[in-house]
Design an enzyme around this catalytic site. Sequence first.
Site, PDB file in Angstrom:
ATOM      1  N   HIS A 277       4.821   0.173  -0.043  1.00 29.33           N
ATOM      2  CA  HIS A 277       5.647  -0.697   0.850  1.00 29.33           C
ATOM      3  C   HIS A 277       4.817  -1.653   1.565  1.00 29.33           C
ATOM      4  CE1 HIS A 277       3.924   2.974   2.844  1.00 29.33           C
ATOM      5  NE2 HIS A 277       3.953   2.231   4.028  1.00 29.33           N
TER       6      HIS A 277
ATOM      7  N   ARG B 142       7.652  -8.893  16.143  1.00 30.96           N
ATOM      8  CA  ARG B 142       8.246  -7.549  15.691  1.00 30.96           C
ATOM      9  C   ARG B 142       7.448  -6.368  16.173  1.00 30.96           C
ATOM     10  NH1 ARG B 142       7.052  -4.418  10.816  1.00 30.96           N
ATOM     11  NH2 ARG B 142       8.852  -2.905  10.487  1.00 30.96           N
TER      12      ARG B 142
ATOM     13  N   HIS C  70       0.834  -1.335  -0.076  1.00 34.75           N
ATOM     14  CA  HIS C  70      -0.100   0.022   0.009  1.00 34.75           C
ATOM     15  C   HIS C  70       1.039   1.275   0.020  1.00 34.75           C
ATOM     16  CE1 HIS C  70       1.028   0.014   4.151  1.00 34.75           C
ATOM     17  NE2 HIS C  70       0.643   1.025   4.388  1.00 34.75           N
TER      18      HIS C  70
ATOM     19  N   ASP D 266       0.669   5.168   1.941  1.00 35.40           N
ATOM     20  CA  ASP D 266       0.084   5.947   2.923  1.00 35.40           C
ATOM     21  C   ASP D 266      -0.521   6.856   2.570  1.00 35.40           C
ATOM     22  OD1 ASP D 266       1.284   4.055   4.911  1.00 35.40           O
ATOM     23  OD2 ASP D 266       3.021   5.329   5.262  1.00 35.40           O
TER      24      ASP D 266
END
Length: 363
Positions: free
Chosen positions: A287, A297, A231, A233
């Site tokens: 990204h 994570r 996607h 942002d």
Amino acid sequence: MSAREELAGVLVFDSSVLQKQPNLPTEFIWQHGDLVSDQQDELNEPLIDLNGFLKGDEVETAHAAQLIGAACLNHGFFQVTNHGVDASLIRAAHQEIGTIFKLPLDKKLSVRRQPGGVSGYSCAHADRFSSKLPWKETFSFGYHGNDSHPIVVDYFKHFLGEDFQPTGWVYQRYCEEMRRLSLQIFELLAVSLGVDRFHYRRFFEDGSSIMRCNNYPPCNNSGLTLGTGPHCDPTSLTILHQDEVGGLQVFANNKWQAIRPRPDAFVINVGDTFMALSNGKCKSCMHRAVVNRERERRSLVFFVCPKEDKVVRPPQDLVCREGPRKYPDFTWSDLLEFTQNYYRADVATLQSFIQWLLSSKTI
């Protein structure tokens, strides 16, 4: 508890249960073209030292702006060091992610994000989508730069209880630092674009930003899913701090490339709204985030947004020099409504939004 248990129509993301299932639930399986197929190269994004800029050194300021400008013409990603944010505050903000996500499941679900909203807990975004769910849980809340009241502290106290007041103060201070840093980055972006140095800073000083804590549990079937899908942002600027596990990847130069985790640096990337504010010169790049088979994570994300009713349009001198206009006027509230209620952010969000905006005006 079933891995596919639903509460009030929302699929529950309980990784400790999901990990015990022999097969990954189909809701979390992504298409082959979206998945990671091999070892990724690292992106050679600029690592920009802000020390000279913060000290008022004009030569160093020009150099930093030049590096940022080159990155924004290509993929819109860069990292900054010597940014002035205290390392102990960054560590505290990461530690408090555990405080939030280790809460009992029913407590987290009691503060889940409501449809169309941006604040609260989200388990794999199952409240919004039914397929290609991201393997993560998030906790988000708003921050308004011109509000003298500690709204982040109040949010934590109101929704999670008095015991979370110290957590609220950590994120209150963190958001204040992110706002400071974002306004400085906007100065450098303006210099790189050759417009009034303080144009974008003034535009965003009364902004309404979004803070998000991300938790990506380990996944036995990490090759079949993603932590965040491909996607761009929709917001203006994203300031990310990722832990040492890493997982952020950028599609640049026609291939996926990893962003190396740097504990002393913030990853900065341009979003769709700033691409419009720069008349398309600064790129909002696709990204994604991958998950690890063995390690959890975590990341801290600050999405910088203008005040909801601000009209998004590029500076006139930039249009005169670089024109014609590539996007019509719109407000951040319009784009936010589009992405929260009508469209799942992807590489074509801005173009799809413009079509939706123009068609809605003709009805």
